[in-house]
Design a protein around this motif. Structure first.
Motif, short mmCIF file in Angstrom:
data_model
loop_
_atom_site.label_atom_id
_atom_site.label_comp_id
_atom_site.label_asym_id
_atom_site.label_seq_id
_atom_site.Cartn_x
_atom_site.Cartn_y
_atom_site.Cartn_z
N ASP A 115 -2.16 2.42 -2.59
CA ASP A 115 -3.07 1.69 -3.47
C ASP A 115 -2.39 0.50 -4.12
O ASP A 115 -2.96 -0.57 -4.25
CB ASP A 115 -3.63 2.64 -4.54
N THR A 116 -1.17 0.71 -4.58
CA THR A 116 -0.46 -0.38 -5.24
C THR A 116 -0.24 -1.55 -4.29
O THR A 116 -0.44 -2.70 -4.64
CB THR A 116 0.90 0.12 -5.77
N VAL A 117 0.19 -1.20 -3.06
CA VAL A 117 0.43 -2.25 -2.08
C VAL A 117 -0.86 -3.00 -1.80
O VAL A 117 -0.91 -4.24 -1.79
CB VAL A 117 1.00 -1.66 -0.77
N ALA A 118 -1.93 -2.25 -1.63
CA ALA A 118 -3.23 -2.87 -1.36
C ALA A 118 -3.66 -3.73 -2.54
O ALA A 118 -4.15 -4.85 -2.37
CB ALA A 118 -4.27 -1.80 -1.06
N GLY A 119 -3.45 -3.21 -3.74
CA GLY A 119 -3.85 -3.94 -4.94
C GLY A 119 -3.14 -5.27 -5.05
O GLY A 119 -3.70 -6.26 -5.49
N LEU A 170 1.74 -3.73 4.31
CA LEU A 170 2.65 -2.59 4.32
C LEU A 170 3.29 -2.49 5.70
O LEU A 170 2.62 -2.20 6.69
CB LEU A 170 1.87 -1.31 3.99
N VAL A 171 4.56 -2.83 5.77
CA VAL A 171 5.26 -2.80 7.06
C VAL A 171 5.54 -1.36 7.47
O VAL A 171 5.31 -0.95 8.58
CB VAL A 171 6.56 -3.60 6.99
N ARG A 172 6.07 -0.61 6.54
CA ARG A 172 6.29 0.81 6.85
C ARG A 172 6.41 1.62 5.58
O ARG A 172 6.77 1.12 4.51
CB ARG A 172 7.53 1.00 7.71
N MET A 173 6.06 2.88 5.74
CA MET A 173 6.25 3.84 4.66
C MET A 173 6.63 5.14 5.37
O MET A 173 5.85 5.69 6.13
CB MET A 173 4.97 4.03 3.86
N VAL A 208 7.52 -3.89 2.58
CA VAL A 208 6.28 -4.67 2.52
C VAL A 208 6.55 -6.12 2.90
O VAL A 208 7.70 -6.57 2.92
CB VAL A 208 5.67 -4.64 1.10
N THR A 209 5.49 -6.83 3.19
CA THR A 209 5.62 -8.26 3.51
C THR A 209 5.53 -9.08 2.23
O THR A 209 5.11 -8.57 1.18
CB THR A 209 4.49 -8.71 4.44
N ASP A 210 5.92 -10.31 2.33
CA ASP A 210 5.73 -11.24 1.22
C ASP A 210 4.43 -12.00 1.46
O ASP A 210 4.05 -12.25 2.60
CB ASP A 210 6.88 -12.25 1.15
N THR A 211 3.74 -12.37 0.38
CA THR A 211 2.54 -13.20 0.54
C THR A 211 2.70 -14.43 -0.33
O THR A 211 3.68 -14.54 -1.09
CB THR A 211 1.28 -12.44 0.07
N ASP A 212 1.77 -15.37 -0.20
CA ASP A 212 1.84 -16.57 -1.04
C ASP A 212 1.76 -16.22 -2.51
O ASP A 212 2.47 -16.77 -3.34
CB ASP A 212 0.69 -17.53 -0.67
N ALA A 213 0.88 -15.26 -2.80
CA ALA A 213 0.72 -14.86 -4.20
C ALA A 213 1.98 -14.18 -4.72
O ALA A 213 2.35 -14.33 -5.88
CB ALA A 213 -0.48 -13.92 -4.34
N HIS A 214 2.60 -13.46 -3.85
CA HIS A 214 3.83 -12.77 -4.27
C HIS A 214 4.96 -13.12 -3.31
O HIS A 214 5.18 -12.43 -2.32
CB HIS A 214 3.62 -11.25 -4.26
N PRO A 215 5.66 -14.24 -3.57
CA PRO A 215 6.73 -14.66 -2.66
C PRO A 215 7.79 -13.57 -2.51
O PRO A 215 8.39 -13.43 -1.46
CB PRO A 215 7.32 -15.90 -3.32
#
Lengths: 369, 313
Positions: free
Chosen positions: A314-318, A323-326, A258-265
């Motif tokens: 769902d968790t990733v979206a939440g 999502l880079v890959r699954m 997954v990628t990092d976001t500002d909310a979740h560094p």
């Protein structure tokens, strides 16, 4: 006076001429009991106990795991340091010569002289197995045809492709109509289509010819497709011995990035926590053997079923992560070793290791480095 | 868990097993597999098969046309002088052959050496180089059987090479109406001498060739092992003889294969040696020659056995 193959013998009325063969051996072609082989510096086999039934059995292990040593002992060519082994009901220490008459062996390495034709060579090998001259010629013609060599069999072997050479090697192992063949890395050096053809041939050897097969490989993937049963050894120890079904039934594992976001560094960490909270087994790439650059960002998720895919999505979206890959995990045999190693102390045999990999169907060519 | 036993088709007729969908094997013709129910002749037969294959191979039989040339040529070269001698003897009505039976091989040692150098590596280095050895040892024969077959085949090939001219001589001698008893005795002595020579040369040639998987090295090494000691021994014998030390010259012959045989045949088999001035070793020295010859043969055999203990799978 000639025995028929063991498995045709009804277990009630044993009519075999093999002295000492009892009905017990009808159901197993190979039995080893705490078989050990120690060299001055290394232990090649360490109290290996395994029963192998008729059919196609894969023997998996990294290089140096003890596969070749085991075959050598089973052919009666090297004495075991301790323990015992029986092949087709015959003791390897006492009846080596008789065993070798009924068993075929295809070595891993090149073993064909380039200056003779396949026919001449296989006829010679048939005679070396004890077939009278006429029978040797007939069986050679039959066997070469069965492995798929036609006109080219009259040409010198030196001009053959790798695939054709492998077929000749297989033919010389089958020419005397053995009850069991040992195939040591038969797909080595073959291209993907050559591999598929060889694997198809191996299946035919059992299904159509009625010959049991012990095939070694360091590629678990390809053996899963071919074998009824898989035995995994490492460092001379038995890691697993289970039917291929059991292997593939084991839950698959997903690689998620997954990628990092500002909310979740630390997106990876956040996802891990969230998934763990949802009750899913999550691991990060265990260091060392992983060569992927992004391995630090990979999560391995136990996929219990279809719902796991949804849960991850769902968790990733939440969490609002990208999502880079699954993907279904491409497993490497080293992991079976790692997992089973951990489990080995507790349960040496079948019970599936907790995170056993799932077979990939893309050629199965995941070499152990 | 274990797969159901397949019923093998023993019928000769093409069976209709459903293998059309065999993965990856679809192009293979589906003619039913037939099991072999005939006799399996076991170890002794396999040993004989290996012997005959190796013996035939030593004359290029069962190999390419090219590989027949040299052995056949050398065979002809080996017999040619005998034929000429016989022709001359018959024509001139000589009462005696110009060369004794037991000494004939010594005169033509270069030809025998060349033959050995070309065929011994062919016999053993090939299996080592192309790593066919494991295919033999995964069959009923044991290592000892392999060594015995190869040794016997090489010795038999050399025996054929060295005996043929003796038979030519013998036939010629009888044609020329030489004394039958004399000639038969000579032939018998000659045969004993070439048996020893064949065993000794086969042993040396095989040990040297089995040391290397490279055929070229094998050829060179065999030639070297045969000629260098011979050259050295001959030179030293010459020096010893010039200095009047014939006893030393007699003993020096122990140190090269061909002079060993020469010593044995000149002492016991009624031949004349090729040593300087045709000096023959004393009877005592002759026994030493015989003993050394036999122990070199045994030693070579033991070395070969040891060599193949390591060359397993």
């Amino acid at each position: 006076m000639y025995y028929r193959r063991g498995r045709e013998i009804p277990s009630s009325g044993v009519t075999t001429g093999v002295a000492g063969a009892t009905s017990v051996y009808v159901v197993t072609v190979i039995v080893t009991e705490s078989l050990s082989k120690r060299f001055p510096r290394v232990t090649a086999l360490d109290r290996l106990s395994v029963d192998i039934a008729p059919g196609v059995t894969g023997l998996v292990g990294a290089n140096g795991a003890g596969k070749s040593t085991l075959i050598k002992i089973l052919l009666g060519l090297a004495p075991a340091t301790e323990g015992s082994a029986h092949v087709l009901g015959l003791d390897v220490t006492k009846d080596g010569s008789t065993i070798r008459e009924r068993v075929g062996y295809m070595p891993e390495h090149d073993c064909l002289p380039p200056d003779v034709s396949a026919t001449e060579f296989v006829v010679h090998m048939a005679r070396m197995s004890g077939l009278p001259p006429t029978a040797a010629r007939e069986r050679t013609a039959d066997t070469l045809r069965h492995v798929g060599l036609y006109e080219e069999r009259y040409r010198p072997i030196g001009g053959y492709s790798t695939g054709m050479k492998q077929r000749v090697k297989l033919a010389q192992a089958l020419v005397h109509d053995p009850q069991l063949v040992f195939l040591d890395e038969p797909t080595n050096g073959l291209d993907p289509s050559g591999r598929d053809e060889m694997l198809g041939l191996i299946q035919r050897v059992h299904r159509d010819f009625g010959i049991s097969v012990l095939v070694t490989s360091h590629l678990l993937g390809e053996l899963e497709r071919t074998c009824d049963h898989v035995v995994v050894i490492d460092g001379g120890k038995l890691l697993r011995s289970s039917s291929t079904d059991e292997f593939t039934q084991v839950t698959a594992s997903l690689a998620v990035e997954v990628t990092d976001t500002d909310a979740h560094p630390d997106g990876t960490g956040a996802l891990r926590t969230a998934l763990a909270a949802a009750g899913v087994a999550v691991t990060t790439a265990a260091g060392g053997s992983e060569s992927l650059a992004s391995s630090g960002h990979l999560l391995y998720v136990e996929a219990a079923g279809e719902e796991t895919y949804d849960l991850v999505r769902d968790t990733v979206a939440g969490l609002g992560l990208g999502l880079v890959r699954m993907e279904q995990r491409r497993h490497q045999i080293a992991e079976v070793f790692r997992d089973a190693d951990a489990a080995a102390q507790a349960i040496p045999a079948p019970a599936g290791a907790p995170r056993s990999p799932h077979a990939t169907q893309d050629g199965g060519a995941h070499d152990v480095a | 868990m274990s797969p159901e036993p397949t019923t093998p088709q023993t019928a000769a007729a093409p069976s209709a097993t459903a293998v059309a969908g065999a993965p990856g094997g679809a192009h293979i013709h589906n003619i039913g597999y037939r099991h072999y129910d005939g006799p399996r002749l076991g170890r002794a037969y396999a040993r004989r098969s290996l012997f005959s294959q190796s013996l035939r191979g030593a004359y290029g039989l069962g190999r390419s046309a090219k590989s027949k040339v040299l052995p056949m040529l050398l065979f002809a070269v080996m017999c040619l002088p005998a034929a000429i001698m016989v022709a001359v003897a018959v024509f001139t009505k000589a009462g005696k052959l110009p060369v004794g039976y037991s000494g004939y091989a010594i005169y033509l040692q270069a030809v025998i050496g060349l033959y050995l150098a070309s065929q011994a590596p062919q016999s053993v280095s090939r299996d080592l180089r192309f790593r066919s050895i494991p295919l033999y040892f995964s069959r009923p024969i044991e290592r000892g059987d392999y060594v015995a077959s190869k040794f016997a085949a090489m010795a038999a090939a050399l025996f054929a090479l060295t005996t043929a001219p003796l038979l030519v001589l013998y036939a010629g001698a009888l044609l020329a109406k030489m004394d039958f008893l004399d000639q038969t005795k000579g032939l018998a002595q000659g045969l004993v001498s070439v048996v020893l020579l064949s065993l000794l040369f086969a042993g040396i040639g095989l040990v040297v060739s089995a040391a290397t998987p490279r055929r070229g090295f094998g050829v060179a090494a065999v030639i070297a092992v045969l000629t260098i000691p011979y050259g050295a021994v001959s030179a030293l014998q010459g020096i010893a003889h010039v200095q009047g030390n014939d006893a030393a010259a007699g003993w020096l012959g122990l140190f090269s294969p061909i002079t060993l045989i020469d010593g044995v045949q000149s002492t016991f088999l009624g031949g004349t040696s090729s040593f300087p001035d045709s000096i023959a070793p004393s009877t005592g020295a002759g026994f030493v020659y015989l003993l050394v010859t036999l122990s070199v043969i045994a030693g070579c055999y033991a070395l070969l056995l040891r060599r193949y203990r390591k060359a397993g799978l």
